[in-house]
Design a protein around this motif. Structure first.
Motif, short mmCIF file in Angstrom:
data_model
loop_
_atom_site.label_atom_id
_atom_site.label_comp_id
_atom_site.label_asym_id
_atom_site.label_seq_id
_atom_site.Cartn_x
_atom_site.Cartn_y
_atom_site.Cartn_z
N ALA A 181 122.46 22.09 -16.91
CA ALA A 181 121.65 23.27 -16.56
C ALA A 181 122.26 23.97 -15.34
N SER A 182 123.29 24.75 -15.58
CA SER A 182 124.08 25.33 -14.49
C SER A 182 123.33 26.37 -13.67
N GLN A 183 122.30 27.00 -14.26
CA GLN A 183 121.58 28.04 -13.52
C GLN A 183 120.16 27.63 -13.15
N LEU A 184 119.85 26.35 -13.31
CA LEU A 184 118.51 25.86 -13.00
C LEU A 184 118.25 25.93 -11.50
N GLU A 185 117.13 26.55 -11.13
CA GLU A 185 116.79 26.69 -9.72
C GLU A 185 115.43 26.09 -9.37
N HIS A 186 114.62 25.81 -10.37
CA HIS A 186 113.25 25.35 -10.08
C HIS A 186 112.76 24.47 -11.22
N ILE A 187 112.31 23.26 -10.87
CA ILE A 187 111.61 22.39 -11.80
C ILE A 187 110.15 22.35 -11.38
N ALA A 188 109.29 22.84 -12.24
CA ALA A 188 107.86 22.88 -11.95
C ALA A 188 107.19 21.75 -12.75
N VAL A 189 106.82 20.69 -12.07
CA VAL A 189 106.15 19.57 -12.73
C VAL A 189 104.69 19.95 -12.94
N ASP A 210 116.37 28.99 -16.10
CA ASP A 210 116.26 29.18 -14.65
C ASP A 210 115.14 28.32 -14.08
N ILE A 211 114.10 28.16 -14.89
CA ILE A 211 112.92 27.38 -14.48
C ILE A 211 112.56 26.44 -15.63
N VAL A 212 112.33 25.19 -15.31
CA VAL A 212 111.90 24.22 -16.32
C VAL A 212 110.54 23.68 -15.92
N ILE A 213 109.63 23.67 -16.88
CA ILE A 213 108.31 23.08 -16.68
C ILE A 213 108.24 21.80 -17.51
N SER A 214 107.83 20.73 -16.86
CA SER A 214 107.68 19.46 -17.56
C SER A 214 106.46 18.74 -17.04
N ASN A 215 105.68 18.22 -17.97
CA ASN A 215 104.58 17.36 -17.58
C ASN A 215 105.06 15.92 -17.52
N LYS A 216 105.61 15.42 -18.62
CA LYS A 216 106.04 14.03 -18.67
C LYS A 216 107.49 13.86 -19.13
N VAL A 217 108.15 14.89 -19.64
CA VAL A 217 109.54 14.76 -20.10
C VAL A 217 110.44 14.40 -18.92
N TYR A 218 111.30 13.39 -19.12
CA TYR A 218 112.17 12.94 -18.05
C TYR A 218 113.36 13.88 -17.87
N LEU A 219 113.60 14.24 -16.61
CA LEU A 219 114.72 15.12 -16.27
C LEU A 219 115.66 14.35 -15.36
N GLY A 220 116.68 13.74 -15.98
CA GLY A 220 117.63 12.93 -15.24
C GLY A 220 118.95 13.64 -15.06
N GLU A 233 96.56 27.28 -13.43
CA GLU A 233 96.55 28.32 -12.40
C GLU A 233 97.49 27.96 -11.26
N ILE A 234 97.46 26.69 -10.84
CA ILE A 234 98.34 26.25 -9.75
C ILE A 234 99.79 26.25 -10.20
N LEU A 235 100.03 25.86 -11.44
CA LEU A 235 101.39 25.85 -11.98
C LEU A 235 102.03 27.23 -11.87
N VAL A 236 101.32 28.24 -12.33
CA VAL A 236 101.88 29.59 -12.31
C VAL A 236 101.93 30.12 -10.88
N SER A 237 100.97 29.72 -10.07
CA SER A 237 101.02 30.11 -8.66
C SER A 237 102.25 29.53 -7.98
N ASN A 238 102.63 28.30 -8.36
CA ASN A 238 103.86 27.71 -7.83
C ASN A 238 105.09 28.52 -8.23
N LEU A 239 105.09 28.98 -9.48
CA LEU A 239 106.21 29.81 -9.95
C LEU A 239 106.28 31.12 -9.17
N GLU A 240 105.12 31.73 -8.98
CA GLU A 240 105.07 32.99 -8.24
C GLU A 240 105.54 32.80 -6.80
N ALA A 241 105.06 31.73 -6.17
CA ALA A 241 105.43 31.48 -4.78
C ALA A 241 106.94 31.28 -4.64
N THR A 242 107.51 30.50 -5.55
CA THR A 242 108.95 30.26 -5.51
C THR A 242 109.73 31.54 -5.69
#
Length: 320
Positions: A65-73, A48-58, A301-310
């Protein structure tokens, strides 16, 4: 509501001793130390949520990813995500902003000090026995210059550019911001791109990598710089023509360079900069300008805050 599956594709980009807070909403968190390109599609297929620092998501991987709703870089740069695909498929993309406003500027100033005072060149002289051959109390095989009174040209006037300017001014450095290349009428407080290159004693690159900024610093730009000037790149590797930079250093067209980012990362041994790391006026670091413990803790902290906000339908650090 079913638990959200969160997949972090490259957890090892965060040092192991830095703890990542857990979101308060119901979730399943899966960490992968790193993810190769051929592994992406399978690993995000039910996320549902993918976190990536440098992995390419093309597009190819995202199609699975049929149920993907949020990419958190887990970084500021978002050039590792197919943003057009995300727009078309209503996949929210967030990034991290304002977390490295202490770490990156300090790294830039640190590189400038090391290059201005030729610290590494003098270290090498001692290692090579030059002090003993000179047989003097002190010797001056390389020029030593003060930072105070010099002019730093900053390309990129966002949060990091402003923070770098503040730190530079605190040590007596004059600061000027460059207007975008090709723009004839400068905004208030800016100088033209060409004028910035020609009049700065050091140039710091802090702008994003786009089609317009790729190879922004090429042979022509380097030729416009003072022969005594320094180039610092903590932005993105693609901003600089790496072969042209090596040539400029070898020919003395500029005095030195500090590079933290590379066109390909990890940089292979045949990368022009890595292959010429012996140059006394070149300092290389492995994309760590952002990486003080305090900055990485803030990033998490900001990463998880982004998840919470979404999860709450709140707009925060959203880029798509």
């Amino acid at each position: 509501m079913a638990a959200k599956k969160i997949v972090f594709l490259d957890r090892d980009t965060i040092p192991a001793h830095i703890l990542i807070p857990q979101p308060t909403f119901d979730h399943q968190w899966v960490n992968y130390p790193e993810t190769a390109p051929h592994e992406v599609a399978q690993r995000i297929s039910d996320a549902d949520i993918v976190i990536s620092n440098k992995v390419y998501l093309g597009e190819e991987a995202l199609n699975t990813a049929s149920q993907l709703e949020h990419i958190a870089v887990a970084a500021t740069g978002i050039n590792n995500v197919d943003l057009d695909y995300c727009r078309k498929h209503q996949i929210r993309v967030t990034n991290i902003q304002g977390y490295a406003t202490q770490s990156v500027p300090e790294h830039i100033i640190g590189l400038l000090f090391a290059l201005k005072r030729n610290l590494f060149a003098y270290h090498k002289d001692i290692a090579d026995g030059e002090w003993q051959r000179q047989n003097k109390f002190c010797f001056f095989t390389h020029p030593i210059q003060d930072m105070a009174g010099s002019t730093l040209g900053i390309i990129g006037s966002g949060t990091l550019g402003q923070a770098t300017a503040a730190l530079a001014r605190a040590i007596g450095v004059k600061v000027q911001f460059a207007e975008r290349r090709g723009v004839s009428e400068c905004r208030s407080g800016y100088v033209s791109f060409e004028n910035c290159l020609e009049t700065s004693d050091a140039i710091a690159l802090l702008c994003p990598l786009t089609d317009e900024t790729r190879n922004l610093i090429d042979a022509n730009a380097l030729n416009k710089m003072k022969s005594t000037a320094l180039l610092i790149n903590t932005g993105r590797g693609g901003l600089v023509d790496e072969s042209a930079l090596v040539s400029a250093l070898e020919r003395g067209e500029i005095a030195g360079a500090g590079v933290d980012v590379f066109a390909e990362e990890p940089a292979p041994m045949d990368n022009p900069l890595v292959a010429n790391q012996h140059l006394p006026n070149l300092i290389l670091t492995p994309h760590v300008a952002w990486g003080s413990d305090s900055s990485i803790t803030r990033l998490c902290e900001i990463l998880v805050s982004n998840l919470e906000a979404t999860s709450q339908g709140v707009e925060q650090n959203r880029v798509v």
